[in-house]
Design a protein around this motif. Sequence first.
Motif, mmCIF file in Angstrom:
data_model
loop_
_atom_site.group_PDB
_atom_site.id
_atom_site.type_symbol
_atom_site.label_atom_id
_atom_site.label_comp_id
_atom_site.label_asym_id
_atom_site.label_seq_id
_atom_site.Cartn_x
_atom_site.Cartn_y
_atom_site.Cartn_z
ATOM 1 N N LEU A 98 89.919 -14.553 47.451
ATOM 2 C CA LEU A 98 88.989 -14.179 48.366
ATOM 3 C C LEU A 98 89.007 -12.597 48.823
ATOM 4 N N LEU A 99 90.296 -12.242 48.945
ATOM 5 C CA LEU A 99 90.523 -10.924 49.228
ATOM 6 C C LEU A 99 90.257 -9.902 48.301
ATOM 7 N N GLN A 100 90.445 -10.166 47.017
ATOM 8 C CA GLN A 100 90.135 -9.607 45.807
ATOM 9 C C GLN A 100 88.682 -9.273 45.749
ATOM 10 N N ILE A 101 87.988 -10.597 46.115
ATOM 11 C CA ILE A 101 86.453 -10.515 45.769
ATOM 12 C C ILE A 101 85.786 -9.510 47.109
ATOM 13 N N THR A 102 86.214 -9.369 47.894
ATOM 14 C CA THR A 102 85.916 -8.722 49.194
ATOM 15 C C THR A 102 86.046 -7.165 48.744
ATOM 16 N N GLN A 103 86.729 -6.881 47.984
ATOM 17 C CA GLN A 103 86.885 -5.544 47.607
ATOM 18 C C GLN A 103 86.378 -4.969 46.185
ATOM 19 N N LEU A 104 86.160 -5.971 45.384
ATOM 20 C CA LEU A 104 85.857 -5.563 44.015
ATOM 21 C C LEU A 104 84.316 -5.909 43.433
ATOM 22 N N ASP A 105 83.730 -6.791 44.086
ATOM 23 C CA ASP A 105 82.530 -7.394 43.665
ATOM 24 C C ASP A 105 81.314 -6.669 44.337
ATOM 25 N N GLU A 106 80.064 -7.173 43.905
ATOM 26 C CA GLU A 106 78.826 -6.504 44.508
ATOM 27 C C GLU A 106 78.664 -6.799 45.953
ATOM 28 N N PRO A 107 77.963 -5.827 46.715
ATOM 29 C CA PRO A 107 78.038 -5.908 48.120
ATOM 30 C C PRO A 107 77.654 -7.532 48.761
ATOM 31 N N LYS A 108 76.602 -8.017 48.233
ATOM 32 C CA LYS A 108 76.143 -9.503 48.670
ATOM 33 C C LYS A 108 77.168 -10.192 48.446
ATOM 34 N N ILE A 109 78.104 -10.407 47.553
ATOM 35 C CA ILE A 109 79.285 -11.438 47.092
ATOM 36 C C ILE A 109 80.473 -10.868 48.240
ATOM 37 N N ARG A 110 80.614 -9.596 48.276
ATOM 38 C CA ARG A 110 81.848 -9.062 49.087
ATOM 39 C C ARG A 110 81.525 -9.493 50.605
ATOM 40 N N ILE A 111 80.090 -9.530 51.088
ATOM 41 C CA ILE A 111 79.933 -9.925 52.212
ATOM 42 C C ILE A 111 80.139 -11.360 52.495
ATOM 43 N N SER A 112 79.682 -12.306 51.360
ATOM 44 C CA SER A 112 80.060 -13.711 51.330
ATOM 45 C C SER A 112 81.442 -13.979 51.428
#
Length: 928
Positions: A627-641
Amino acid sequence: MSGDSDLEIEEAFRRAQKAHNNKAKLVASLKNRYNKLEDKTEFHEEFIRCLKYAMIIYTREPAVENVIDFVTKFAASFETPVNEEEEEEENEFLNFLFCFLLESHGANSHAVRFRVCQLVNKLLGSLSENAQIDDGLCDRIHEAMLIRVTDKYPNVRIQAALAMARLQDPSNSDCPTIKAYVLLLENDSNPEVRRAVLSCIAPSVTTLPKIYKRTRDVKEKVRKLAYQVLAEKVHIRALSIAQRVSLLHEGLSDSADSVKEVVKTHLLPAWLRLLQGDVLQLLHKLDVENCAETAVTTLHAIFSMATSPDDLLQNGVRLDERKLIPVDSLTCENVLYWRALCEFVKSKGNEGEELLEQLLPEAAIFAEYLCSYLRSITGLSEEQKADMTQLEIAMTQEFVGQQLIILVGCLDTSEEGGRKRMVAVLQEILVMPKTPTSLIGLLVEKLIGLLRDETQKIQMVAEIISDVREPILPISAPVDENEKRRKQVRLAEVRVQIMEAKQNLEECISCQDFSRAAVLKDSISQLEELKNQLTLEASQPADSIKEQRVEKSDPETLLKCLTMCAELFKQINIKRGICPTMNALIESLILPSVSNPNPAVRNMAVICLGTAALHSKDLANTHLVLLLQITQLDEPKIRISALRALIDQLLLNGLNILQDKSAPISQAPDSPDNSNGQPEQQTEEESTVQSILKMLSEFLDSEICELRTETAEGLAKLMYCGRILSPKLLSRLVLLWYNPVTEDDQRLRHCLGVFLQLYSRASRTNQECVEESFLPTMRTLFNAPVTSPLSEVDASNVAELFVELTRPSALVQPAAIQAVSVHDSLAVRICNEILRDVSAPEVRLYCKTLSWLEINTEPGPANSQKKVSTAKNGKKASKAELSSDEGDEENVPEAPPSVRPSRRAKIAALDKTKQDLTALMNQEANGS
């Protein structure tokens, strides 16, 4: 003028002070006296002399107000009707009085200026609609009042604004009066001035947005009057759809009951009158597809004002004998009205049972009705989605279907047969391939709501997911080549047998052996049938059709399955934990979808993973890094989720989410027990927690507005719930609230504004955290470079905020009386900051701040010492929770960060600097 005349004017003023005297008679008597005079100069002088006594009194005394009313009526009696040709001298007194007032409007006395504007206001208001005033005089009045609307005193500005009401020209965009009104509405700090302007400003294309904006005023009375003005003076068609929705949403959810009442009793009835009472037409004006919840709230407000149940049934939907709206008559408006009415009646409990029976059929009948409508929804291909007409039709159908699904919650499902039929129908709808994805979550919610056993809920949803992802489809299977060859050989054999039989038949006929010929004829018939059958089999395709399960991995199917999975995890109690069925869904569906190339699928998978992690701390620990990696690497909408999932974990489990229960995170790395390597593990865990806090702090500076807002809201929740106790982060939130960059982010501003008030009022510990964040915040503002947006922030306003937040009286539940209040501690910090450099430019603001504090001067027992390691929930905060505050107070000589000052130390510091501060404040006061 004779003495009797002098006494008569003075006597008239004396009598006018008393409310019981008939002012009309006084006016008539005095006017008769005036008309008999040839030289009116002395009358004017005496009249003004008596008037001046009233004009020097600022307070609204009844006697003075009576005199002002008498003067107004007397002056207005000289008005010349338009249709009569009178001599110009008839208006002599009125013109004289206006000239006197205009000469006096610049007086030094604010009382005189107030009375001048009040008299001008009353004089202009008492004139008839078709009254005529000399153009030159009108221009002078206009110029004088434009000056007075900028007066220092609010009451003067109010009267000047009211006086210009008849001088405005709404059709002229350059009208100076309109410009002055707009300026007052947007910038005047006094709410009564804004109310006065609202009461007299004429709605127009220029002024309507300004009036509309006042519905969001900080003062309740201004908001209330703005709604009244819009209800009385503005047609609903003059407002855009967004403005109508905003007015209803904010008005009906306003914190003040009086504003809600105005919307219910003034705005909504006014709009309905303009629409001939047609509620469905009102819903059409709101575009309910995009604001369903606001429309429902509006309908509930309308229903609450209904006088009888018959009004509710007559004003909206028309039901047939089945208690249903015919499918071909369903519209967005009438189905929403039906839903809102059913919910409103159901909320009445036993009182509304009888009416609810008239509005809804039995569960089994409604189930068939719902299924028939959802079957009629047509799916769109990619080409059809590009056609706006087709897309609008599909969106309308989905909206109607959504409202019908919500109605399931209002049905009486106590009867077993009806409930089972509804469950079966919902299952069938969920499995249908063309069921829109937007309805899946709602369908699962209603399905789970009908089931009582949680195991049954999990099992049923898992079966539906399996049927959707692996449906039974007909597939073609290839035929064995050997079998095909065998059939061909068999066909050839039959053909040979037929030829032989025919030859034998001819021989028998030639020999006249008719009995054997008959047998051969029957045999030939049978062989022909066998040949036709074999020929037919040979002509069929080589592949045969069979039914078997086929796994689908297209984005639409995965999105449906993940939506059902997310809704399941939301509805199941988190105390239950993760069962094998749920674990299978995580392993086979959720985790593979996290890496899916489709962004919508990845986003829903992250939501599912975050929701599932709430059910198991072990699962959360396993996938926290992901989850920490996703918050920094993915698209804005997915990072927010992913960020929301992370915040939820911190709210549920705290910052010690990685900590094992047997090893407290607060244990220091250098503790005596180092034999089992436990401190190293703790250091790693604390490092992870620190990285999380650092990441959240960095997100506050993100250029992505949504990510920044979500982070600020998450930190506010964590601090309010006591999961984080950090003055440094609190300072960041305060600066973010004031930062001009976030001016257009209404959600962020509203969230932080509410948080700061609730947080500081919750406990003394929170107030101490606010106190510790004061100096870091002020230093940041003072040291901000000119190019920084923070350089535009008013530091005095920020200081005043901190003073208000730390007032002992602001606590919801005041703590036991303590000798040292938070303001005492704050005073010590400010004094030490001043003594660092008494010539610094910020010293003046610090001295001003000291004058706002409530210092406790009474002695008390020396038994209170600040406990900054205690969180709001009473638990001991970990080192990781407090480590973000290091360095906040490094420049306070008397109280370094490692030593918290005791009560005696604080009082001693105050006594030490008392004389110096008194002299310094006096010096600053004299200099200003």
